[in-house]
Write an enzyme that holds these catalytic residues in place. Structure first.
Site, short mmCIF file in Angstrom:
data_model
loop_
_atom_site.label_atom_id
_atom_site.label_comp_id
_atom_site.label_asym_id
_atom_site.label_seq_id
_atom_site.Cartn_x
_atom_site.Cartn_y
_atom_site.Cartn_z
N GLY A 32 50.59 32.70 63.40
CA GLY A 32 49.27 32.65 62.76
C GLY A 32 48.89 31.28 62.22
O GLY A 32 47.75 31.07 61.80
N GLU A 33 49.83 30.33 62.23
CA GLU A 33 49.49 28.98 61.75
C GLU A 33 48.50 28.32 62.70
O GLU A 33 48.45 28.64 63.89
CB GLU A 33 50.76 28.12 61.65
CG GLU A 33 51.63 28.49 60.46
CD GLU A 33 52.84 27.56 60.33
OE1 GLU A 33 52.92 26.56 61.05
OE2 GLU A 33 53.71 27.89 59.49
N ARG B 244 31.77 34.11 45.38
CA ARG B 244 31.35 35.16 44.45
C ARG B 244 32.33 35.34 43.29
O ARG B 244 32.00 35.94 42.29
CB ARG B 244 31.14 36.48 45.21
CG ARG B 244 29.83 36.47 45.99
CD ARG B 244 29.67 37.70 46.85
NE ARG B 244 30.46 37.65 48.06
CZ ARG B 244 30.52 38.61 48.98
NH1 ARG B 244 29.83 39.71 48.79
NH2 ARG B 244 31.26 38.46 50.06
N HIS C 216 26.19 31.11 45.99
CA HIS C 216 25.96 32.36 45.25
C HIS C 216 25.40 32.06 43.86
O HIS C 216 24.46 32.72 43.40
CB HIS C 216 27.28 33.14 45.16
CG HIS C 216 27.17 34.38 44.36
ND1 HIS C 216 26.30 35.39 44.71
CD2 HIS C 216 27.78 34.77 43.23
CE1 HIS C 216 26.39 36.35 43.81
NE2 HIS C 216 27.28 36.01 42.91
N LYS D 266 20.97 46.76 39.23
CA LYS D 266 22.14 47.16 40.03
C LYS D 266 23.41 47.00 39.20
O LYS D 266 23.54 46.04 38.46
CB LYS D 266 22.23 46.27 41.28
CG LYS D 266 23.44 46.52 42.17
CD LYS D 266 23.49 45.57 43.35
CE LYS D 266 24.35 44.36 43.07
NZ LYS D 266 24.44 43.43 44.21
N ARG E 131 27.84 47.31 39.46
CA ARG E 131 28.99 47.40 40.38
C ARG E 131 30.13 48.10 39.68
O ARG E 131 30.89 47.46 38.94
CB ARG E 131 29.43 46.00 40.79
CG ARG E 131 28.52 45.34 41.82
CD ARG E 131 29.36 44.76 42.96
NE ARG E 131 28.54 43.99 43.89
CZ ARG E 131 28.05 44.49 45.01
NH1 ARG E 131 28.25 45.75 45.33
NH2 ARG E 131 27.34 43.73 45.82
N ASP F 13 17.93 37.86 48.71
CA ASP F 13 19.30 37.80 48.18
C ASP F 13 20.03 36.64 48.87
O ASP F 13 19.52 36.06 49.83
CB ASP F 13 20.02 39.13 48.47
CG ASP F 13 21.11 39.42 47.44
OD1 ASP F 13 21.45 38.52 46.65
OD2 ASP F 13 21.65 40.54 47.45
N THR G 17 28.19 44.30 52.71
CA THR G 17 28.26 45.67 53.27
C THR G 17 26.88 46.30 53.34
O THR G 17 26.74 47.45 53.75
CB THR G 17 29.15 46.56 52.40
OG1 THR G 17 28.57 46.65 51.10
CG2 THR G 17 30.56 46.00 52.28
N GLY H 283 25.19 47.41 50.96
CA GLY H 283 24.99 48.41 49.90
C GLY H 283 23.85 48.01 48.98
O GLY H 283 22.99 48.82 48.64
C1 R5P Z 1 25.99 39.81 44.70
O1 R5P Z 1 25.88 39.45 43.55
C2 R5P Z 1 25.37 39.12 45.87
O2 R5P Z 1 24.28 38.35 45.47
C3 R5P Z 1 24.95 40.12 46.94
O3 R5P Z 1 23.95 40.96 46.40
C4 R5P Z 1 26.12 40.94 47.39
O4 R5P Z 1 27.19 40.13 47.74
C5 R5P Z 1 25.74 41.82 48.55
O5 R5P Z 1 26.83 42.64 48.83
P1 R5P Z 1 26.64 44.03 49.56
O6 R5P Z 1 25.77 43.78 50.75
O7 R5P Z 1 28.04 44.46 49.92
O8 R5P Z 1 26.01 44.96 48.58
#
Ligand code: R5P
Length: 324
Positions: free
Chosen positions: A40-41, A98, A132, A194, A196, A220, A225, A227
């Site tokens: 894997g190197e 992040r 971010h 939102k 988490r 964003d 993912t 979500g």
């Molecule tokens: C989070 O603070 C970022 O700004 C994005 O909203 C986040 O990374 C998106 O992640 P996902 O698509 O998994 O909800």
């Protein structure tokens, strides 16, 4: 025309973007051999001299995040030992960003760790897109550019020719980004509340701001993912939005993002090509806007020691004409 002693090199993370940039700059990519050992190197050898050159290495640290980051560091090491004048790491997507602060005891701050690694490897300057959080720039003690794609996305929104629009941040952390879009487009903004409960799980509770009867554009930095954007879309429609679009600079698109977007009420999801979108994730609702012209101009201006502000001024002027 670029001066002599200019070299553009690509890692394996997003060769397509590097090819586009090379084409715009009318320069060949400097050949480089990159191989993996059985354990894997990574092995890397630059196949022509870079002595005395101003070298630009394009490599987003997207999935596989560890492999692509190591590949970047190893390429930089190979370059550094070949006597170039300067090495600029062009990291269109800066992974590990992040984790930019400790939210619980005994956590790492990977955004800083990676910045340290890049500097220790021998990079003189970094060019990145839509970090971010902008303060991550301060994790570097070398010059850094954090370019935004607001003019590109605002142009897309303007093309939709919707009258009553609202720009939405899918979380409180993105409020400043939404505000910047709102200012450029002269529109109101809204913020989704939102939370988490755990990593990669998005729970939405409320919408702050009026979205009733409006076309909502979620903005964003990342679709991981999906979500966040799909949950935001659902609650926006519940609060009376007419329709929902989603725009994010970096299409990380980890599973089940493509499936979630396909099944969601989002009309169109837009990302840029800071990360290469593989064919299997190129669903019909997904649109990719290229950063290559902006990146090529940035590289050219950095090489020539020219400012970038004027480039953005020109993009905004063009946009203003479109909006009026
Ligand atoms: C989070 O603070 C970022 O700004 C994005 O909203 C986040 O990374 C998106 O992640 P996902 O698509 O998994 O909800």
């Amino acid at each position: 025309m670029l001066k002599e002693h200019f070299k553009l090199i690509s890692g394996t993370a997003n060769r397509k973007l590097a090819d586009e940039v090379a084409k715009i700059l009318k320069v060949p990519l400097t050949p480089v051999e990159i191989k993996r050992f059985h354990d894997g190197e990574t092995y890397c050898r630059v196949l022509e001299s870079v002595r005395g050159c101003d070298v630009y290495v394009i490599q987003p640290t997207s999935a596989d995040a560890n492999l692509n980051l190591m590949e970047l560091l190893i390429m930089v090491d190979a370059l550094k030992r070949s006597s170039p004048d300067k090495i600029t790491a062009v990291i269109p997507y800066y992974g590990y960003c992040r984790q930019d602060k400790k939210t619980k005891p005994r956590e790492p701050i990977t955004a800083k760790l990676v910045a340290n690694m890049i500097q220790v490897a021998g990079v003189d300057r970094v060019i990145m897109f839509d970090l971010h959080v902008a303060q991550v720039q301060g994790f570097f003690d070398i010059p850094s550019d954090n370019l935004d794609v607001i003019p590109l996305f605002a142009d897309y929104i303007a093309t939709k020719k919707q009258k009553d629009i609202v720009v939405v941040s899918p979380d409180a952390g993105g409020a400043a980004r939404a505000r910047s879009f709102g200012k450029v487009l002269n529109t109101p903004i809204a913020i989704v509340d939102k939370r988490r409960p755990e990593q990669n799980v998005a729970e939405v509770h409320n919408v702050i701001g009026n979205v009733k009867g409006k076309t909502a554009f979620i903005v964003d930095d990342i679709i991981d993912t999906a979500g966040s954007i799909t949950e935001a879309a659902n609650i926006l429609l519940k609060f009376g939005a007419k329709e929902v679009y989603a725009l994010a600079t970096h299409g990380v698109l980890s599973d089940p993002a493509a499936e979630r977007i396909s099944k969601s009420p989002i009309k169109e999801a837009v990302v840029t090509n800071t990360i290469n979108v593989p064919k299997e994730k190129m669903i019909s609702k997904l649109k990719v806007i290229s950063i290559a012209p902006l990146l090529a101009e940035t590289i050219k201006r950095t090489h020539e020691g020219l400012p970038m502000g004027i480039v953005y001024e020109q993009m905004y002027k063009k946009l203003e004409k479109k909006l009026n």
